[in-house]
Design a protein around this motif. Structure first.
Motif, mmCIF file in Angstrom:
data_model
loop_
_atom_site.group_PDB
_atom_site.id
_atom_site.type_symbol
_atom_site.label_atom_id
_atom_site.label_comp_id
_atom_site.label_asym_id
_atom_site.label_seq_id
_atom_site.Cartn_x
_atom_site.Cartn_y
_atom_site.Cartn_z
ATOM 1 N N VAL A 109 0.818 -1.211 0.000
ATOM 2 C CA VAL A 109 0.000 0.000 0.000
ATOM 3 C C VAL A 109 0.854 1.265 0.000
ATOM 4 O O VAL A 109 0.463 2.289 -0.574
ATOM 5 C CB VAL A 109 -0.950 -0.007 1.232
ATOM 6 C CG1 VAL A 109 -0.166 -0.015 2.539
ATOM 7 C CG2 VAL A 109 -1.881 1.199 1.204
ATOM 8 N N PHE A 110 2.063 1.201 0.598
ATOM 9 C CA PHE A 110 2.869 2.414 0.727
ATOM 10 C C PHE A 110 3.439 2.885 -0.610
ATOM 11 O O PHE A 110 3.827 4.040 -0.730
ATOM 12 C CB PHE A 110 3.999 2.187 1.738
ATOM 13 C CG PHE A 110 3.499 1.806 3.108
ATOM 14 C CD1 PHE A 110 2.781 2.713 3.865
ATOM 15 C CD2 PHE A 110 3.712 0.540 3.610
ATOM 16 C CE1 PHE A 110 2.298 2.362 5.121
ATOM 17 C CE2 PHE A 110 3.232 0.178 4.861
ATOM 18 C CZ PHE A 110 2.522 1.097 5.619
ATOM 19 N N ALA A 111 3.500 2.005 -1.582
ATOM 20 C CA ALA A 111 4.025 2.385 -2.894
ATOM 21 C C ALA A 111 3.041 3.236 -3.675
ATOM 22 O O ALA A 111 3.435 3.987 -4.571
ATOM 23 C CB ALA A 111 4.386 1.133 -3.692
ATOM 24 N N THR A 112 1.746 3.143 -3.321
ATOM 25 C CA THR A 112 0.725 3.812 -4.129
ATOM 26 C C THR A 112 -0.006 4.925 -3.381
ATOM 27 O O THR A 112 -0.862 5.589 -3.966
ATOM 28 C CB THR A 112 -0.314 2.781 -4.617
ATOM 29 O OG1 THR A 112 -0.856 2.076 -3.490
ATOM 30 C CG2 THR A 112 0.343 1.774 -5.556
ATOM 31 N N LEU A 113 0.310 5.141 -2.105
ATOM 32 C CA LEU A 113 -0.330 6.233 -1.364
ATOM 33 C C LEU A 113 0.012 7.576 -1.999
ATOM 34 O O LEU A 113 1.085 7.752 -2.565
ATOM 35 C CB LEU A 113 0.140 6.234 0.093
ATOM 36 C CG LEU A 113 -0.439 5.187 1.038
ATOM 37 C CD1 LEU A 113 0.215 5.334 2.410
ATOM 38 C CD2 LEU A 113 -1.949 5.322 1.165
ATOM 39 N N SER A 114 -0.882 8.529 -1.877
ATOM 40 C CA SER A 114 -0.576 9.881 -2.334
ATOM 41 C C SER A 114 0.512 10.487 -1.457
ATOM 42 O O SER A 114 0.754 10.024 -0.326
ATOM 43 C CB SER A 114 -1.824 10.752 -2.265
ATOM 44 O OG SER A 114 -2.201 10.978 -0.907
ATOM 45 N N THR A 115 1.170 11.520 -1.974
ATOM 46 C CA THR A 115 2.230 12.173 -1.193
ATOM 47 C C THR A 115 1.684 12.701 0.124
ATOM 48 O O THR A 115 2.307 12.558 1.180
ATOM 49 C CB THR A 115 2.848 13.318 -2.010
ATOM 50 O OG1 THR A 115 3.421 12.785 -3.207
ATOM 51 C CG2 THR A 115 3.935 14.022 -1.213
ATOM 52 N N ALA A 116 0.512 13.309 0.087
ATOM 53 C CA ALA A 116 -0.078 13.867 1.304
ATOM 54 C C ALA A 116 -0.400 12.774 2.319
ATOM 55 O O ALA A 116 -0.119 12.919 3.516
ATOM 56 C CB ALA A 116 -1.331 14.653 0.955
ATOM 57 N N ALA A 117 -0.964 11.657 1.848
ATOM 58 C CA ALA A 117 -1.319 10.573 2.767
ATOM 59 C C ALA A 117 -0.083 9.952 3.386
ATOM 60 O O ALA A 117 -0.052 9.643 4.588
ATOM 61 C CB ALA A 117 -2.133 9.522 2.019
ATOM 62 N N MET A 118 0.964 9.779 2.580
ATOM 63 C CA MET A 118 2.205 9.194 3.101
ATOM 64 C C MET A 118 2.847 10.137 4.107
ATOM 65 O O MET A 118 3.337 9.705 5.164
ATOM 66 C CB MET A 118 3.175 8.917 1.944
ATOM 67 C CG MET A 118 4.436 8.172 2.365
ATOM 68 S SD MET A 118 4.092 6.467 2.821
ATOM 69 C CE MET A 118 5.684 5.952 3.461
ATOM 70 N N ALA A 119 2.854 11.420 3.807
ATOM 71 C CA ALA A 119 3.439 12.388 4.732
ATOM 72 C C ALA A 119 2.677 12.403 6.053
ATOM 73 O O ALA A 119 3.276 12.477 7.132
ATOM 74 C CB ALA A 119 3.441 13.779 4.094
ATOM 75 N N ASN A 120 1.343 12.309 5.982
ATOM 76 C CA ASN A 120 0.546 12.295 7.217
ATOM 77 C C ASN A 120 0.867 11.072 8.070
ATOM 78 O O ASN A 120 0.941 11.159 9.300
ATOM 79 C CB ASN A 120 -0.941 12.328 6.874
ATOM 80 C CG ASN A 120 -1.382 13.660 6.297
ATOM 81 O OD1 ASN A 120 -0.728 14.679 6.515
ATOM 82 N ND2 ASN A 120 -2.466 13.665 5.555
ATOM 83 N N LEU A 121 1.048 9.923 7.425
ATOM 84 C CA LEU A 121 1.404 8.710 8.169
ATOM 85 C C LEU A 121 2.760 8.858 8.851
ATOM 86 O O LEU A 121 2.918 8.510 10.027
ATOM 87 C CB LEU A 121 1.440 7.502 7.225
ATOM 88 C CG LEU A 121 0.173 6.672 7.064
ATOM 89 C CD1 LEU A 121 0.443 5.506 6.132
ATOM 90 C CD2 LEU A 121 -0.342 6.174 8.410
ATOM 91 N N LEU A 122 3.726 9.375 8.114
ATOM 92 C CA LEU A 122 5.053 9.555 8.692
ATOM 93 C C LEU A 122 5.003 10.496 9.897
ATOM 94 O O LEU A 122 5.654 10.252 10.914
ATOM 95 C CB LEU A 122 6.020 10.100 7.636
ATOM 96 C CG LEU A 122 6.374 9.153 6.483
ATOM 97 C CD1 LEU A 122 7.204 9.893 5.441
ATOM 98 C CD2 LEU A 122 7.133 7.925 6.986
ATOM 99 N N GLY A 123 4.242 11.575 9.769
ATOM 100 C CA GLY A 123 4.116 12.501 10.879
ATOM 101 C C GLY A 123 3.465 11.862 12.090
ATOM 102 O O GLY A 123 3.874 12.100 13.237
#
Length: 457
Positions: free
Chosen positions: A396-410
């Motif tokens: 799933v992490f390969a296809t998340l949007s940039t915003a969604a991935m950044a929110n998860l990392l935060g």
């Protein structure tokens, strides 16, 4: 996002490992890496063995998950799909342009994540995009190639110029050369092609050439570059005292730099007269800049140049926390690929630290968090985590949007306990005491020396 119980336990116990693994799944996604290869390769081609597979194996070695390319291959020979000999043959043919595209395009994606996190570091000079340029000669390799076995000279597998963007913390560009004895200046024409208006280039004196300075000026870029003694430079008037910075007094004077077939370039020369000589015995630094005085006063220019050590700190991290210079890889293309995968891995950790900045603040992360201890924990946990968690949980992490991935990392950055990664703060170096040598006593008893130690009152 729904997580399995096992995933949630790893996230609780080692969130740093989960964050890096998720970033690797995204940045090293096979379709992205193979697209980079297809766009940059000119000679090499793909058949059974894909570029993404090669990078995946090399990343395990660079991050310390596997001790060697051979070990990484033996851990999953069926997934690689070719013989070990075919893998090494592939490594021997990777082109410099492919390495450069790998670093540049992955850095651009991670820059997007950092900006979505709002985790850029404080700007060094308002209105400019700072880029620090420095060279790195790859360490000598073992004498594995037939051509190197008859000499005691260390075989050098290449060198590279690297660009650090300190506001992002990313190594954003690399310019590779397979000739270990080539002059770094020979790569400057490639660097010039990337220069953009609004850049501020900071570099040491090895890059102080008239052609490079004229090119930066012509492209609308600023520069803060230490003057080389052989540069044709005419000083105009006396140096004027401007103040003090850490380590010395600052003076300024006008200079003219002359190039072939062009009018002289009028610049400012900032002179730092050092309180303590450098290791080479130099008592002053002469720094050239085209920045206007109202934008950067002389003391500001001196401080900007002093902070160029950040890229040397990045090189230190590459050599200490990551295995970027693998001495068993004798062929230059293989050694340079390992180095560039190391640059990408460094950027993964830089993105992790950016996520931490978004939660804990820039000062706390820069002063307290050690990349070394982060990498050691991840190297010890990563392999077991990937065994415990099937591949389908990571896709799933390969296809998340940039915003969604950044929110998860935060969000995940808030789970890290910073006290587990303390940065050591060393004081000033003390001069070593003089030593005595007695050939009749090559050894001493440590216990006896300690027994004679003066006791505290």
């Amino acid at each position: 996002m729904v997580l399995s119980d096992v995933f949630a336990r790893f996230l609780e116990e080692s969130p740093a490992t989960v964050m890096v693994a998720a970033l690797m799944e995204r940045i090293f996604a096979p379709q992205k890496l193979d697209a980079i290869f297809a766009g940059a390769a000119r000679v090499q081609y793909e058949r059974e063995l894909l570029f993404s597979t090669v990078v995946g194996l090399m990343s395990q070695v660079v991050c310390g998950v596997q001790p060697s390319v051979r070990a990484a291959y033996l851990a999953q020979p069926q997934q690689v799909g070719v013989s070990l000999a075919a893998l090494y043959e592939k490594l021997q043919g990777v082109e410099p342009a492919v390495n450069r595209a790998l670093v540049r395009q992955t850095a651009a994606e991670m820059a997007g994540l950092i900006r979505h996190l709002g985790a850029e570091c404080r700007p060094w000079l308002a209105g400019y995009r700072v880029k620090i340029l420095d060279g790195n000669a790859l360490a000598k390799t073992e004498h594995r190639l037939k051509e190197t076995r008859t000499s005691t000279a260390g075989p050098l597998p290449g060198k590279a110029l690297v660009v650090l963007e300190p506001e992002l913390g990313l190594l954003s560009e690399v310019f590779c050369c397979e000739d270990g004895h080539a002059q770094e200046r020979s790569l400057l024409p490639e660097v010039v092609e990337t220069v953009e208006r609004g850049d501020l280039w900071i570099a040491d004196r090895n890059f102080s050439t008239a052609s490079f300075l004229f090119a930066l000026e012509a492209r609308g870029a600023g520069f803060v570059i230490r003057r080389h003694g052989k540069l044709a430079c005419e000083e105009v008037g006396e140096a004027v005292f401007c103040g003090r910075v850490e380590g010395g007094e600052v003076y300024e004077q006008a200079v003219l730099v002359r190039g072939e077939g062009a009018p002289a370039l009028a610049l400012r020369q900032v002179v730092v007269r050092l309180e303590t000589p450098t290791r080479d015995g130099e008592t002053e630094l002469r720094i050239l800049t085209n920045l206007p005085p109202e934008t950067a006063a002389a003391c500001t220019v001196a401080e900007l140049y002093r902070k160029r050590w950040r890229i040397e700190g990045a090189f230190h991290t590459l050599s200490q926390a990551l295995e970027t210079e693998i001495n068993t890889l004798g062929y230059p293309p293989a050694a340079l690929l390992a180095f560039c995968v190391g640059l990408v891995s460094f950027n993964l950790f830089a993105t992790l630290k950016a996520a931490l900045r978004s939660v804990h603040g820039e000062d706390v992360v820069e002063e307290q968090v050690s990349t070394y201890y982060l990498t050691k924990e991840i190297a010890g946990t990563y392999q077991g985590m990937r065994i415990a968690l099937p591949q389908r949980e990571w896709r799933v992490f390969a296809t998340l949007s940039t915003a969604a991935m950044a929110n998860l990392l935060g969000e995940w950055a808030g789970f890290l306990r910073l006290c587990r990664y303390p940065k050591s703060k060393r004081g000033p170096k003390k001069p070593p005491p003089p030593r005595t040598h007695d050939p009749k006593k090559p050894h001493v008893s440590t216990a006896r020396l300690l027994a004679n130690r003066p006791r505290r009152a």
